[in-house]
Design a protein around this motif. Sequence first.
Motif, PDB file in Angstrom:
ATOM      1  N   ALA A   1      78.051  94.904  52.216  1.00  0.00           N
ATOM      2  CA  ALA A   1      77.329  94.764  53.485  1.00  0.00           C
ATOM      3  C   ALA A   1      75.988  95.495  53.488  1.00  0.00           C
ATOM      4  O   ALA A   1      75.202  95.326  54.423  1.00  0.00           O
ATOM      5  CB  ALA A   1      78.197  95.273  54.638  1.00  0.00           C
ATOM      6  N   THR A   2      75.692  96.280  52.456  1.00  0.00           N
ATOM      7  CA  THR A   2      74.371  96.902  52.359  1.00  0.00           C
ATOM      8  C   THR A   2      73.386  96.010  51.606  1.00  0.00           C
ATOM      9  O   THR A   2      72.211  96.354  51.478  1.00  0.00           O
ATOM     10  CB  THR A   2      74.437  98.270  51.651  1.00  0.00           C
ATOM     11  OG1 THR A   2      74.747  98.080  50.253  1.00  0.00           O
ATOM     12  CG2 THR A   2      75.488  99.169  52.282  1.00  0.00           C
TER      13      THR A   2
ATOM     14  N   ARG B   1      71.951 107.666  56.025  1.00  0.00           N
ATOM     15  CA  ARG B   1      72.210 106.540  56.920  1.00  0.00           C
ATOM     16  C   ARG B   1      73.720 106.347  57.091  1.00  0.00           C
ATOM     17  O   ARG B   1      74.491 106.494  56.150  1.00  0.00           O
ATOM     18  CB  ARG B   1      71.589 105.249  56.386  1.00  0.00           C
ATOM     19  CG  ARG B   1      70.078 105.308  56.257  1.00  0.00           C
ATOM     20  CD  ARG B   1      69.499 103.915  56.174  1.00  0.00           C
ATOM     21  NE  ARG B   1      69.625 103.213  57.460  1.00  0.00           N
ATOM     22  CZ  ARG B   1      69.566 101.890  57.577  1.00  0.00           C
ATOM     23  NH1 ARG B   1      69.416 101.128  56.513  1.00  0.00           N
ATOM     24  NH2 ARG B   1      69.660 101.336  58.769  1.00  0.00           N
ATOM     25  N   GLU B   2      74.109 105.994  58.301  1.00  0.00           N
ATOM     26  CA  GLU B   2      75.515 105.752  58.582  1.00  0.00           C
ATOM     27  C   GLU B   2      75.877 104.306  58.262  1.00  0.00           C
ATOM     28  O   GLU B   2      75.047 103.399  58.377  1.00  0.00           O
ATOM     29  CB  GLU B   2      75.816 106.034  60.061  1.00  0.00           C
ATOM     30  CG  GLU B   2      75.581 107.473  60.465  1.00  0.00           C
ATOM     31  CD  GLU B   2      75.886 107.692  61.941  1.00  0.00           C
ATOM     32  OE1 GLU B   2      76.849 107.070  62.452  1.00  0.00           O
ATOM     33  OE2 GLU B   2      75.162 108.475  62.580  1.00  0.00           O
ATOM     34  N   ARG B   3      77.131 104.088  57.924  1.00  0.00           N
ATOM     35  CA  ARG B   3      77.566 102.726  57.577  1.00  0.00           C
ATOM     36  C   ARG B   3      77.444 101.776  58.759  1.00  0.00           C
ATOM     37  O   ARG B   3      77.169 100.591  58.587  1.00  0.00           O
ATOM     38  CB  ARG B   3      79.007 102.764  57.059  1.00  0.00           C
ATOM     39  CG  ARG B   3      79.108 103.445  55.700  1.00  0.00           C
ATOM     40  CD  ARG B   3      80.552 103.719  55.314  1.00  0.00           C
ATOM     41  NE  ARG B   3      80.589 104.533  54.103  1.00  0.00           N
ATOM     42  CZ  ARG B   3      80.986 104.101  52.905  1.00  0.00           C
ATOM     43  NH1 ARG B   3      81.391 102.858  52.772  1.00  0.00           N
ATOM     44  NH2 ARG B   3      80.966 104.893  51.869  1.00  0.00           N
ATOM     45  N   ARG B   4      77.641 102.309  59.946  1.00  0.00           N
ATOM     46  CA  ARG B   4      77.553 101.447  61.128  1.00  0.00           C
ATOM     47  C   ARG B   4      76.168 100.827  61.254  1.00  0.00           C
ATOM     48  O   ARG B   4      76.017  99.726  61.791  1.00  0.00           O
ATOM     49  CB  ARG B   4      77.883 102.242  62.398  1.00  0.00           C
ATOM     50  CG  ARG B   4      76.866 103.317  62.749  1.00  0.00           C
ATOM     51  CD  ARG B   4      77.021 103.830  64.163  1.00  0.00           C
ATOM     52  NE  ARG B   4      75.947 104.760  64.504  1.00  0.00           N
ATOM     53  CZ  ARG B   4      74.746 104.379  64.919  1.00  0.00           C
ATOM     54  NH1 ARG B   4      74.461 103.087  65.042  1.00  0.00           N
ATOM     55  NH2 ARG B   4      73.815 105.277  65.212  1.00  0.00           N
TER      56      ARG B   4
ATOM     57  N   GLN C   1      82.228 100.540  62.242  1.00  0.00           N
ATOM     58  CA  GLN C   1      82.455 100.034  63.597  1.00  0.00           C
ATOM     59  C   GLN C   1      82.474 101.192  64.593  1.00  0.00           C
ATOM     60  O   GLN C   1      83.408 101.989  64.602  1.00  0.00           O
ATOM     61  CB  GLN C   1      83.773  99.256  63.674  1.00  0.00           C
ATOM     62  CG  GLN C   1      83.782  97.985  62.845  1.00  0.00           C
ATOM     63  CD  GLN C   1      85.071  97.179  62.975  1.00  0.00           C
ATOM     64  OE1 GLN C   1      86.058  97.644  63.532  1.00  0.00           O
ATOM     65  NE2 GLN C   1      85.058  95.965  62.457  1.00  0.00           N
ATOM     66  N   THR C   2      81.426 101.270  65.412  1.00  0.00           N
ATOM     67  CA  THR C   2      81.333 102.286  66.452  1.00  0.00           C
ATOM     68  C   THR C   2      81.208 101.575  67.796  1.00  0.00           C
ATOM     69  O   THR C   2      80.301 100.766  67.997  1.00  0.00           O
ATOM     70  CB  THR C   2      80.123 103.211  66.213  1.00  0.00           C
ATOM     71  OG1 THR C   2      80.298 103.870  64.950  1.00  0.00           O
ATOM     72  CG2 THR C   2      80.018 104.259  67.313  1.00  0.00           C
ATOM     73  N   LEU C   3      82.096 101.881  68.708  1.00  0.00           N
ATOM     74  CA  LEU C   3      82.221 101.124  69.954  1.00  0.00           C
ATOM     75  C   LEU C   3      80.920 101.078  70.739  1.00  0.00           C
ATOM     76  O   LEU C   3      80.526 100.025  71.254  1.00  0.00           O
ATOM     77  CB  LEU C   3      83.335 101.724  70.817  1.00  0.00           C
ATOM     78  CG  LEU C   3      83.607 101.026  72.146  1.00  0.00           C
ATOM     79  CD1 LEU C   3      84.077  99.599  71.925  1.00  0.00           C
ATOM     80  CD2 LEU C   3      84.626 101.817  72.969  1.00  0.00           C
ATOM     81  N   GLU C   4      80.244 102.211  70.854  1.00  0.00           N
ATOM     82  CA  GLU C   4      79.066 102.297  71.722  1.00  0.00           C
ATOM     83  C   GLU C   4      77.833 101.608  71.178  1.00  0.00           C
ATOM     84  O   GLU C   4      76.802 101.531  71.862  1.00  0.00           O
ATOM     85  CB  GLU C   4      78.736 103.763  72.011  1.00  0.00           C
ATOM     86  CG  GLU C   4      79.667 104.450  72.984  1.00  0.00           C
ATOM     87  CD  GLU C   4      80.911 105.027  72.331  1.00  0.00           C
ATOM     88  OE1 GLU C   4      81.677 105.727  73.010  1.00  0.00           O
ATOM     89  OE2 GLU C   4      81.124 104.771  71.112  1.00  0.00           O
ATOM     90  N   SER C   5      77.879 101.075  69.945  1.00  0.00           N
ATOM     91  CA  SER C   5      76.660 100.502  69.379  1.00  0.00           C
ATOM     92  C   SER C   5      76.853  99.172  68.661  1.00  0.00           C
ATOM     93  O   SER C   5      75.871  98.465  68.416  1.00  0.00           O
ATOM     94  CB  SER C   5      76.002 101.507  68.413  1.00  0.00           C
ATOM     95  OG  SER C   5      76.922 101.944  67.431  1.00  0.00           O
ATOM     96  N   ILE C   6      78.080  98.780  68.358  1.00  0.00           N
ATOM     97  CA  ILE C   6      78.278  97.552  67.591  1.00  0.00           C
ATOM     98  C   ILE C   6      77.962  96.302  68.408  1.00  0.00           C
ATOM     99  O   ILE C   6      77.685  95.244  67.867  1.00  0.00           O
ATOM    100  CB  ILE C   6      79.714  97.463  67.030  1.00  0.00           C
ATOM    101  CG1 ILE C   6      79.778  96.402  65.923  1.00  0.00           C
ATOM    102  CG2 ILE C   6      80.729  97.195  68.146  1.00  0.00           C
ATOM    103  CD1 ILE C   6      81.090  96.373  65.162  1.00  0.00           C
TER     104      ILE C   6
END
Length: 319
Positions: free
Chosen positions: A91-92, A139-142, A182-187
């Motif tokens: 995914a990168t 960088r974060e994976r999200r 997968q982060t709820l507040e930003s995905i």
Amino acid sequence: NAYVIDIKSDWGIITYRSEIEDVRAAKACRDDIDIRKIIKKFHDNNIRVIGRVVTFKDSVITKYKPELAIHHNGKLFDQSGNGGGVYWLDATNRKSWEYILAIVQEAINYGFDEIQFDYVRFPETSLYEYELSNLEEGRERREYIEEFLDYIRKNVPEDTILSADIFGMPLISSRDHGEIGQTLESIGWDLDYISPMIYPSHFANSSPKGAMSNGVGQVINGIKFTHPDLYPYEVVYNTLLVGKKRIESVDGYKVKVRPYIQGFTADYLPAGYWKEYGVEEYRAQIQAVYDAGYEEWIFWNARNTYIEEAFLPEEQEAD
């Protein structure tokens, strides 16, 4: 009033005839199905067709184009761990994004009413070791998952409905659980819907051994569930409440929630930790969705065997 059809399966096969060059070269589609005829049949019966795309899990194109895949120790990363050949797109790698986009664009042209991304994530880093080709330090994976969704949004018609399946844990975990991206507040910034998979059977139970066992159970909304599969209403309701509060705390965040709920019996769990899921359990989960303040839901059963008696006519469900 809707049905979910696989566009791209768990193995990476397009489930109908595709004209995409890479798909055909990799023998990554079926040629015996004209999806347009199937979609027309649904539309003639006033049923919306949601197309599920297993996004980054793919054991077909990764063998044809290994440069798109996640690797480990110089070889394709095999999630099976036993030579089963369960591979993932990286995914990168933006070339992976381009492959998915081509599939999405073709599906939209064929008449799908919605594109639903599943496996829009990385393999769990808490369970596997692997290398990513373009993971930048700091960088974060999200960020890669969210940039992928932004890329899709910018390259499909403006009125395209986009959704994504996410694990249930992002609703109750304040961090990126398992570093899957997968982060709820930003995905959800570039999505119309998220569909958290809130299957009671998939939360940890207190059994000392067996599937989903951690010897303790799972705390959801301050409540400790030692046997979560036995409490379909309570697990779905409390998980949604926690997630809803978090989503509403983000200014301008308009993503809707349409959860996946459990349409199967999890008899693979330890004895005493599962129950038969019938009409009562189906309806309990539906009611939990409504009581949590949401209006839409989707049931999941891998065998496509559902209990018809649990479903009410649309006009009655609305009442």
